[in-house]
Design a protein around this motif. Sequence first.
Motif, PDB file in Angstrom:
ATOM      1  N   TYR A   1      94.699 107.248  88.449  1.00  0.00           N
ATOM      2  CA  TYR A   1      94.608 105.810  89.747  1.00  0.00           C
ATOM      3  C   TYR A   1      92.292 106.112  90.051  1.00  0.00           C
ATOM      4  CZ  TYR A   1      98.881 104.908  91.344  1.00  0.00           C
ATOM      5  OH  TYR A   1     100.383 104.791  91.722  1.00  0.00           O
TER       6      TYR A   1
ATOM      7  N   HIS B   1      91.299 108.371  94.402  1.00  0.00           N
ATOM      8  CA  HIS B   1      92.257 107.571  95.587  1.00  0.00           C
ATOM      9  C   HIS B   1      93.458 107.932  96.332  1.00  0.00           C
ATOM     10  CE1 HIS B   1      94.292 103.219  95.984  1.00  0.00           C
ATOM     11  NE2 HIS B   1      95.697 103.999  95.115  1.00  0.00           N
TER      12      HIS B   1
ATOM     13  N   ASP C   1     101.608 103.914  97.094  1.00  0.00           N
ATOM     14  CA  ASP C   1      99.774 103.831  96.114  1.00  0.00           C
ATOM     15  C   ASP C   1      98.756 102.807  96.863  1.00  0.00           C
ATOM     16  OD1 ASP C   1     100.988 101.691  95.463  1.00  0.00           O
ATOM     17  OD2 ASP C   1     101.380 102.873  93.155  1.00  0.00           O
TER      18      ASP C   1
ATOM     19  N   TRP D   1      98.339 100.317  95.893  1.00  0.00           N
ATOM     20  CA  TRP D   1      98.496  99.359  95.073  1.00  0.00           C
ATOM     21  C   TRP D   1      99.678  98.144  94.775  1.00  0.00           C
ATOM     22  CZ3 TRP D   1      95.463 102.292  90.912  1.00  0.00           C
ATOM     23  CH2 TRP D   1      94.039 102.070  91.095  1.00  0.00           C
TER      24      TRP D   1
END
Length: 179
Positions: free
Chosen positions: A134, A137, A158, A160
């Motif tokens: 990542y 992050h 996450d 995302w």
Amino acid sequence: MTANEWIGIDAARFYPYRKIITKSGYLCGTSAATTFLCYYQDHLMPTIIPAHIRAKGSENTAALQDLLRVIIQPFDFPTLSFQVAHGMSRYFSLFHLPLRARQTPLGGLTRVIKRIDQGKPVIVGLMKLKGSTYGNHWVVAYAYKKDAVGNYWLKIHDNWGDYQKVVPASWINGTISLA
């Protein structure tokens, strides 16, 4: 603990937060804080978010995310643990909540295990130099396991779009939790 046994919060509890994503720039600290506070409101402390900002159980998190962006990341720059923790503590002060965010600037597996064993998620920094795919992050960890060879793994939201991603705990570079 038995090898390869997940310990922590059921991933299904993070499904409602799957739409809390980092839409642009470096706002992952804000997104992780949004997910963290929503979980607390829904499962641990209903008054942590005022109802006019987000109703308990709602998937509408835009107002909270916008507010946290102003408090935590007003300039859309990458953040360090003290910035996210300080921003969250400012949020608590704004709403006169007797809470403060606590940070561990380096490492943090011990803090992750302690909080998850208490039934609480923890914001975790992942570091590119430690192998994070990542890059650098911020995510929210809610379960961990130790495999047969002694490596620890985390189950994370996450921000995302994957609310049940598994990553190596060796990527940890800092944590944020409530003191």
